[in-house]
Enzyme design. Structure first.
Site, PDB file in Angstrom:
ATOM      1  N   SER A   1       0.864  -1.188   0.000  1.00 35.75           N
ATOM      2  CA  SER A   1       0.000   0.000   0.000  1.00 35.75           C
ATOM      3  C   SER A   1       0.892   1.227   0.000  1.00 35.75           C
ATOM      4  O   SER A   1       2.083   1.132   0.346  1.00 35.75           O
ATOM      5  CB  SER A   1      -0.850  -0.009   1.281  1.00 35.75           C
TER       6      SER A   1
ATOM      7  N   TYR B   1      -1.805  -0.917  10.835  1.00 33.37           N
ATOM      8  CA  TYR B   1      -2.029  -1.240   9.413  1.00 33.37           C
ATOM      9  C   TYR B   1      -0.752  -0.958   8.620  1.00 33.37           C
ATOM     10  O   TYR B   1      -0.295  -1.797   7.825  1.00 33.37           O
ATOM     11  CB  TYR B   1      -3.192  -0.422   8.853  1.00 33.37           C
TER      12      TYR B   1
HETATM   13  P1  NDP Z   1     -12.048  -5.217   0.216  1.00 33.97           P
HETATM   14  O1  NDP Z   1     -12.453  -5.117   1.659  1.00 33.97           O
HETATM   15  O2  NDP Z   1     -13.056  -4.890  -0.816  1.00 33.97           O
HETATM   16  O3  NDP Z   1     -11.457  -6.661  -0.086  1.00 33.97           O
HETATM   17  C1  NDP Z   1     -10.724  -7.381   0.866  1.00 33.97           C
HETATM   18  C2  NDP Z   1     -10.754  -8.834   0.472  1.00 33.97           C
HETATM   19  O4  NDP Z   1      -9.946  -9.562   1.416  1.00 33.97           O
HETATM   20  C3  NDP Z   1     -12.150  -9.441   0.506  1.00 33.97           C
HETATM   21  O5  NDP Z   1     -12.346 -10.184  -0.661  1.00 33.97           O
HETATM   22  C4  NDP Z   1     -12.115 -10.355   1.716  1.00 33.97           C
HETATM   23  O6  NDP Z   1     -12.904 -11.511   1.471  1.00 33.97           O
HETATM   24  C5  NDP Z   1     -10.641 -10.743   1.747  1.00 33.97           C
HETATM   25  N1  NDP Z   1     -10.247 -11.239   3.049  1.00 33.97           N
HETATM   26  C6  NDP Z   1     -10.259 -10.613   4.245  1.00 33.97           C
HETATM   27  N2  NDP Z   1      -9.871 -11.441   5.225  1.00 33.97           N
HETATM   28  C7  NDP Z   1      -9.620 -12.640   4.624  1.00 33.97           C
HETATM   29  C8  NDP Z   1      -9.202 -13.903   5.095  1.00 33.97           C
HETATM   30  N3  NDP Z   1      -8.943 -14.112   6.397  1.00 33.97           N
HETATM   31  N4  NDP Z   1      -9.038 -14.906   4.210  1.00 33.97           N
HETATM   32  C9  NDP Z   1      -9.303 -14.707   2.898  1.00 33.97           C
HETATM   33  N5  NDP Z   1      -9.702 -13.541   2.389  1.00 33.97           N
HETATM   34  C10 NDP Z   1      -9.862 -12.524   3.250  1.00 33.97           C
HETATM   35  O7  NDP Z   1     -10.778  -4.263   0.092  1.00 33.97           O
HETATM   36  P2  NDP Z   1      -9.711  -3.992  -1.090  1.00 33.97           P
HETATM   37  O8  NDP Z   1     -10.125  -4.611  -2.346  1.00 33.97           O
HETATM   38  O9  NDP Z   1      -9.413  -2.555  -1.042  1.00 33.97           O
HETATM   39  O10 NDP Z   1      -8.443  -4.740  -0.473  1.00 33.97           O
HETATM   40  C11 NDP Z   1      -7.571  -5.551  -1.205  1.00 33.97           C
HETATM   41  C12 NDP Z   1      -6.151  -5.281  -0.765  1.00 33.97           C
HETATM   42  O11 NDP Z   1      -5.743  -3.984  -1.186  1.00 33.97           O
HETATM   43  C13 NDP Z   1      -5.915  -5.331   0.749  1.00 33.97           C
HETATM   44  O12 NDP Z   1      -4.724  -6.031   1.020  1.00 33.97           O
HETATM   45  C14 NDP Z   1      -5.755  -3.865   1.108  1.00 33.97           C
HETATM   46  O13 NDP Z   1      -4.994  -3.692   2.279  1.00 33.97           O
HETATM   47  C15 NDP Z   1      -5.066  -3.355  -0.135  1.00 33.97           C
HETATM   48  N6  NDP Z   1      -5.116  -1.917  -0.344  1.00 33.97           N
HETATM   49  C16 NDP Z   1      -6.319  -1.294  -0.515  1.00 33.97           C
HETATM   50  C17 NDP Z   1      -6.372   0.080  -0.682  1.00 33.97           C
HETATM   51  C18 NDP Z   1      -7.657   0.813  -0.783  1.00 33.97           C
HETATM   52  O14 NDP Z   1      -7.649   2.056  -0.697  1.00 33.97           O
HETATM   53  N7  NDP Z   1      -8.781   0.143  -0.973  1.00 33.97           N
HETATM   54  C19 NDP Z   1      -5.129   0.886  -0.763  1.00 33.97           C
HETATM   55  C20 NDP Z   1      -3.933   0.113  -0.613  1.00 33.97           C
HETATM   56  C21 NDP Z   1      -3.929  -1.226  -0.419  1.00 33.97           C
HETATM   57  P3  NDP Z   1     -13.781 -12.297   2.566  1.00 33.97           P
HETATM   58  O15 NDP Z   1     -14.241 -11.307   3.583  1.00 33.97           O
HETATM   59  O16 NDP Z   1     -14.896 -12.882   1.739  1.00 33.97           O
HETATM   60  O17 NDP Z   1     -12.875 -13.348   3.111  1.00 33.97           O
END
Ligand code: NDP
Length: 249
Positions: free
Chosen positions: A142, A156
């Protein structure tokens, strides 16, 4: 033939946001996609959508924090498609809070998913990639893995700095030895469900304020950069992708 025809791609966190958008984009480019996350209903809906568009995918119900669950998911992907060309370590969560609120359960969860999840998946896919003498691991750090924003982001950011460090170390180890590419993606503010994990009222308000000031990236913008990295010629490793909204400082 599409750019990724025949390639097998594992995507964690495929049930929403960046992972979901990337699954659609790579499937449209010809990849066979392993859709991993915990919310199976979302994954089945995505699977149906991809197949309806003529793509190929398999649902892998997986908790990345649970090593046995990761191993079972990777085994199912291998049983289905027989190889793994790309693993996109994208699952993560960002419950913001001040350290002196001592939300230690949330800290543990971030360490377990954001850091250990990346390690668990890497350990599960690398033996296959080493055997193939080819592969590509893409880890989602990130902008918060490059600089600490300040209040609310301490834990985080710590997890994302860890992802950046592991990713660079992994690149140095497996590139020349095993012909495996390693990429760190560092997105800025992207419109997804990520901000919904925050329980601390102060930071719920702060996030609402960001939304008014910034033109967030879309998950598709990040999916485009993943497609760019995986489509590069085999001798080209896009080591880092730092992708920001134009008006984010
Ligand atoms: P979302 O919350 O939309 O997606 C997060 C995903 O992670 C979901 O599909 C969730 O699926 C999955 N997840 C969470 N916990 C688990 C687990 N224990 N096992 C398997 N899957 C898991 O957020 P984003 O799409 O934004 O996030 C994706 C990545 O991008 C993350 O790593 C985030 O830190 C990173 N990021 C995002 C930014 C932003 O501004 N959005 C900026 C920089 C980085 P489920 O709950 O179904 O398991």
């Amino acid at each position: 033939m599409n750019a990724l025809t025949g390639q097998v791609v594992l995507i964690t966190g495929a049930s929403s946001g960046i992972g979901e958008a990337t699954a659609k984009k790579l499937a449209a480019a010809g990849a066979r996609v392993g859709l991993a996350a915990r919310r199976a209903d979302r994954l089945h809906a995505l699977h149906a959508e991809i197949e309806q568009q003529g793509g190929q995918a398999v649902v892998l119900e997986m908790d990345v924090a649970d090593k046995a669950s990761v191993d079972a998911g990777v085994r199912k992907l291998l049983d289905t498609y027989g190889r793994i060309d790309v693993a996109f370590n994208n699952a993560g969560l960002m419950p913001l809070s001040s350290v002196d609120e001592f939300k230690t359960d949330e800290w543990d969860r971030m360490v377990d998913v954001n850091i250990k999840g990346v390690l668990n998946v890497s350990a599960a896919v690398l033996p296959q990639m080493i055997e193939q003498h080819s592969g590509h691991i893409i880890n989602t750090s990130s902008v918060a893995g490059r600089k600490v924003f300040g209040q609310g982001f301490a834990v985080y950011s710590a997890t994302k700095f860890a992802v950046s460090a592991f990713t660079e170390g992994l690149r140095m180890e497996v590139g020349h030895k095993h012909n495996i590419r390693v990429t760190s993606i560092q997105p800025g503010a992207t419109a997804t469900e990520l901000t919904q994990h925050t329980t601390s009222e102060e930071y719920v308000q702060m996030i609402a304020g960001f939304s008014g000031q910034l033109q967030f990236l879309s998950p598709e913008d990040i999916a485009d950069t993943v497609l760019f990295a995986v489509s590069a010629p085999r001798n080209v490793n896009i080591a880092e992708l730092f992708v920001m909204p134009t008006n984010q400082v």
